[in-house]
Design an enzyme around this catalytic site. Structure first.
Site, PDB file in Angstrom:
ATOM      1  CB  CYS A 180      37.699  47.394  29.302  1.00 57.58           C
ATOM      2  SG  CYS A 180      36.044  47.292  29.831  1.00 57.58           S
ATOM      3  CB  ILE A 237      32.919  40.595  29.234  1.00 62.98           C
ATOM      4  CG1 ILE A 237      33.359  41.358  30.255  1.00 62.98           C
ATOM      5  CG2 ILE A 237      33.094  41.086  27.476  1.00 62.98           C
ATOM      6  CD1 ILE A 237      33.884  42.627  30.218  1.00 62.98           C
ATOM      7  N   GLY A 250      37.289  33.657  25.190  1.00 62.75           N
ATOM      8  CA  GLY A 250      37.222  33.755  26.983  1.00 62.75           C
ATOM      9  C   GLY A 250      35.688  33.873  27.763  1.00 62.75           C
ATOM     10  CE1 TYR A 282      21.992  49.107  37.230  1.00 65.71           C
ATOM     11  CE2 TYR A 282      22.839  46.454  36.748  1.00 65.71           C
ATOM     12  CZ  TYR A 282      21.778  47.561  37.318  1.00 65.71           C
ATOM     13  OH  TYR A 282      21.182  47.400  38.765  1.00 65.71           O
TER      14      TYR A 282
END
EC number: 1.2.1.70
Length: 407
Positions: free
Chosen positions: A52, A191, A187, A113
């Site tokens: 992103c 993430i 999703g 991270y």
């Protein structure tokens, strides 16, 4: 391999917004095709980091233009547009950049991270297809070790250190009674999974429904975390019922449109995807609050100053690992010379000039030539590593060998 043939070309959040970065995002399908074309172009070492925050191509090539062309054949954006926005680094500058990216020093949220996992995935994809050679393999080993040491020995990754966690902070500060809201999370990749865990751990939310293109994947995560899941076919109905919608997918076009939200009531929408998977126009509706990754990165973080104070320590760790990689690279450059000298010494020995060593006046012992040759090569390698005097080593090696065999 010449380090000056190692290039990185990329764009990131510093000069581009989410919509522009989205036009240069690379899906796995595009990545696969890119590597196929890399083979045709005789590029043997290359990988692409598409997140992103950034799209970057790293590779060993004749020039950066070759890599940019390779990348942009797979993106919606053109090579010409990319070059206007891109940074290009070569050789040791490119090496330094990769170290800083892996440390989270170049992230939109300082110390993020999650970039380490993204690098590992990008490299694994390329490695499985044969595009991580000796140079990149060893470089990445030093880079990941450096990142691990920074994580363990500094507080650079303390506090709000990812966009996914920033989403939680946004909801906490801007939405009342979050734990009782109806939440839909679309999703269930890395993430999405991290976001769901954060919703549960930090906001005590339980009314969460997971949706994924692959229903089985959503089901597995839902069972693991104790939440609900639904099929992608039921997305419109779930949108209608939701108070909060988070999207962490990698679809090439928006999966939630303005039209779908016209009569959907008051909602908070968070788009964690690049390219945008919620149509930006949806934010124009008065009842809709829409934020994307760029918005989330601007959240005031109380731990930011503490993390900034850790930057010098992180840079010191990077310097140590960079020096170690440089030492490896220098010795790697010396390998052809060492092999050539070793072969010459082997040839000399075949001339029967240096067959024996005298232990005393009464006894002569014949020893294997490899003992003296290897000792000579080890000595030569040590001098090449510490003295850096090209051109003198061959003569010195012969002298060392003669000394060993006749004394």
């Amino acid at each position: 391999m010449d380090i000056n043939q190692f290039y990185i070309a990329g764009i990131n959040y510093k000069k581009t917004d989410a919509s522009v970065r989205g036009s240069f995002a690379v899906s796995n399908q595009h990545y696969e095709q890119l590597l196929t074309e890399a083979a045709s172009a005789r590029i043997e070492e290359v990988f692409v980091l598409s997140t992103c925050n950034r799209t970057e191509i790293y590779g060993v090539a004749a020039n950066a233009d070759t890599l940019i062309t390779l990348l942009c054949r797979q993106t919606a954006g053109s090579a010409a547009s990319f070059k206007k926005l891109a940074y290009i680094k070569r050789g040791w500058e490119a090496v330094e950049h990769l170290f800083q990216v892996a440390a989270g020093l170049d992230s939109q949220i300082l110390g993020d991270y999650e970039i380490v996992g993204q690098i590992k995935l990008a490299v694994r994809f390329a490695r499985e297809r044969g595009f991580i050679g000796t140079l990149l393999e060893r470089l990445l080993s030093f880079v990941l070790q450096s990142s691990k040491n920074i994580k363990s020995n500094t507080a650079l990754s303390g506090g709000t250190v990812s966009v996914a966690f920033a989403a939680i902070q946004f909801l906490k500060e801007n939405t009342a009674d979050v734990k009782h809201k109806k939440i839909v999370l679309i999703g269930t990749g890395k993430i999405g999974k991290n976001t769901c865990k954060n919703l549960i751990d930090y906001l005590e939310a339980t009314n969460i429904t997971l949706i994924n293109r692959t229903e089985e994947k959503a089901g597995e995560l839902a069972i693991e975390l104790g939440v609900q899941y639904d099929t992608i076919e039921n997305l419109p109905a779930q949108i209608e019922k939701a108070d909060i919608i988070l999207v962490a997918t990698n679809a090439p076009t928006p999966i939630i449109t303005k039209k779908q939200l016209l009569n959907a009531g008051k909602k908070v929408l968070i788009d964690l995807s690049i390219p945008n998977n919620i149509a930006p126009a949806a934010g124009e509706l008065p009842q809709i609050t829409l934020v994307n990754v760029d918005d989330l990165s601007k959240i005031n973080d109380a731990t930011l100053q503490k993390r900034m104070d850790e930057v010098p320590a992180a840079l010191g760790i990077i310097a140590t690992h960079t020096a170690e990689f440089k030492e490896w690279y220098q010795m790697r450059k010396n390998v052809p010379a060492l092999k050539a000298v070793k072969q010459k010494l082997m040839d000399m020995h075949q001339c029967n000039l240096f067959l024996s060593v005298h232990t005393d006046v009464h006894q002569t012992v014949t020893l294997p030539n490899t003992v003296y040759i290897q000792k000579t090569i080890n000595n030569m390698a040590s001098k090449m590593r510490t003295q850096h005097q090209p051109g003198c080593y061959f003569i010195e090696a012969i002298n060392d060998y003669i000394t060993c065999t006749v004394n």
